[in-house]
Design an enzyme around this catalytic site. Structure first.
Site, PDB file in Angstrom:
ATOM      1  CD  GLN A  37     -11.188  11.303   5.534  1.00  0.00           C
ATOM      2  OE1 GLN A  37     -10.242  11.776   4.904  1.00  0.00           O
ATOM      3  NE2 GLN A  37     -11.223  10.026   5.867  1.00  0.00           N
ATOM      4  CE  LYS A  59      -6.557  10.847   4.605  1.00  0.00           C
ATOM      5  NZ  LYS A  59      -7.884  10.668   4.027  1.00  0.00           N
ATOM      6  CG  ASP A  62      -9.211  10.987  -1.783  1.00  0.00           C
ATOM      7  OD1 ASP A  62      -8.368  10.268  -1.221  1.00  0.00           O
ATOM      8  OD2 ASP A  62     -10.064  11.657  -1.170  1.00  0.00           O
TER       9      ASP A  62
HETATM   10  N1  GUN Z   1     -12.449   7.667   3.933  1.00  0.00           N
HETATM   11  C1  GUN Z   1     -11.834   6.474   4.095  1.00  0.00           C
HETATM   12  N2  GUN Z   1     -10.774   6.371   3.253  1.00  0.00           N
HETATM   13  C2  GUN Z   1     -10.725   7.521   2.560  1.00  0.00           C
HETATM   14  C3  GUN Z   1      -9.840   8.003   1.548  1.00  0.00           C
HETATM   15  O1  GUN Z   1      -8.898   7.348   1.104  1.00  0.00           O
HETATM   16  N3  GUN Z   1     -10.119   9.249   1.091  1.00  0.00           N
HETATM   17  C4  GUN Z   1     -11.168   9.985   1.555  1.00  0.00           C
HETATM   18  N4  GUN Z   1     -11.362  11.192   1.014  1.00  0.00           N
HETATM   19  N5  GUN Z   1     -11.995   9.557   2.476  1.00  0.00           N
HETATM   20  C5  GUN Z   1     -11.772   8.337   2.976  1.00  0.00           C
END
Ligand code: GUN
Length: 284
Positions: free
Chosen positions: A97, A53, A120
């Site tokens: 995350q 990311k 998100d």
């Molecule tokens: N863990 C797995 N997928 C995601 C996501 O799309 N965003 C976040 N913050 N954590 C995740």
């Protein structure tokens, strides 16, 4: 019949060209879009996801910061960091995350992120806005799937979409987005009886369960579109999706591969959300 391969990697690259252009336009007006990514603990998969990311932000000219904390960080300390980022004018997007360590209340953390920086799309306000048909910041994975379907000219209005997996991150927001696009939606979960009965009726199947190659060719109606959201490792340690690509590709009309399908689009829509949050901040 051999299915059309929906090349998420290429669609992501095309979308990133547009993002880069809009980032430059914002920069020319003195605003550099900024994303803060918070990782708590040392889940190996999460490490890979967050570094991808952060790397992608650099590729489109965005500013990013990665904050890593040990697994024993307290919930209060995490909430304090989020509060500081909420009022940091250089940060337009905040991503914590998941999963978080068990002693931290995930809901409390997600609700602490300012809805205008919730890139998100997990905050109750953004989830509710989507559900009531006034989307603001949208969950990245289903948002990316919608872009893939649109880009591949897959008809959604009046189509029957069957989603396998009802998580807050993918299945539920996916259902809302497809519903808004005019699809008839069936949302299956781990207790669904005779899953194949449902998937066989579908014009569009979205597989988001997290079980290696569980959707097989005999579960798909000839000509259907199959989007694979899964990221798994098989017994040999090889990366694979929730869809058995080999058996499904000879039945489906279109299919997204793993890797190179939904994954690159999820990151791209995170960049898009951060960009949109920065554009809105300039207007406010
Ligand atoms: N863990 C797995 N997928 C995601 C996501 O799309 N965003 C976040 N913050 N954590 C995740």
């Amino acid at each position: 019949m051999t299915a059309l391969i929906i090349d998420g990697k290429q669609i992501a690259l095309d979308t990133q060209i547009e993002i880069k252009r809009r980032v430059s336009a914002l920069s020319a007006r003195g605003v550099m879009p900024g994303l803060a990514v918070i990782l708590v603990g040392d889940n190996p998969a999460s490490h890979v996801y967050v570094s991808n990311k952060v790397k992608s932000c650099g590729a489109v000219g965005m500013h990013s910061v990665l904050e890593q904390y040990p697994a024993d960080l307290s919930e209060r300390q995490l909430l304090e960091r989020i509060a500081a980022l909420n009022s940091d004018a250089a940060i337009h997007g905040i991503l914590v995350q998941l999963p978080l360590p068990a002693h931290i209340n995930e809901h409390a953390v997600l609700e602490a992120i300012s809805p205008t920086k919730d890139v998100d799309g997990f905050h109750l306000l953004n989830a509710g806005a989507l559900m009531t048909g006034q989307p603001r910041l949208r969950a990245c994975t289903p948002y990316g799937v919608m872009k893939m379907l649109e880009h591949s000219n897959i008809a959604m209005r009046g189509a029957h979409a069957v989603i396998v997996g009802a998580s807050n991150i993918v299945g539920k927001p996916m259902a809302m987005m497809l519903l808004q696009a005019g699809a008839t939606v069936t949302l299956c979960n781990s207790k669904t009886r005779d899953l194949a009965h449902h998937t066989k009726q579908a014009d569009i199947v979205i597989a988001a369960v997290g079980r290696a190659r569980m959707i097989t060719g005999d579960m798909i109606r000839p000509g259907a579109t199959v989007i694979d959201v899964g990221i798994n490792r098989d017994e040999a340690g090889k990366l694979c999706g929730d869809v058995d690509f080999e058996s499904v590709k000879s039945v489906a009309g279109a299919i997204s591969p793993v890797p190179g399908g939904v994954g690159p689009m999820t990151i791209t829509m995170l960049l898009m959300n951060t960009l949109e949050a920065a554009e809105k901040a300039l207007l406010s």
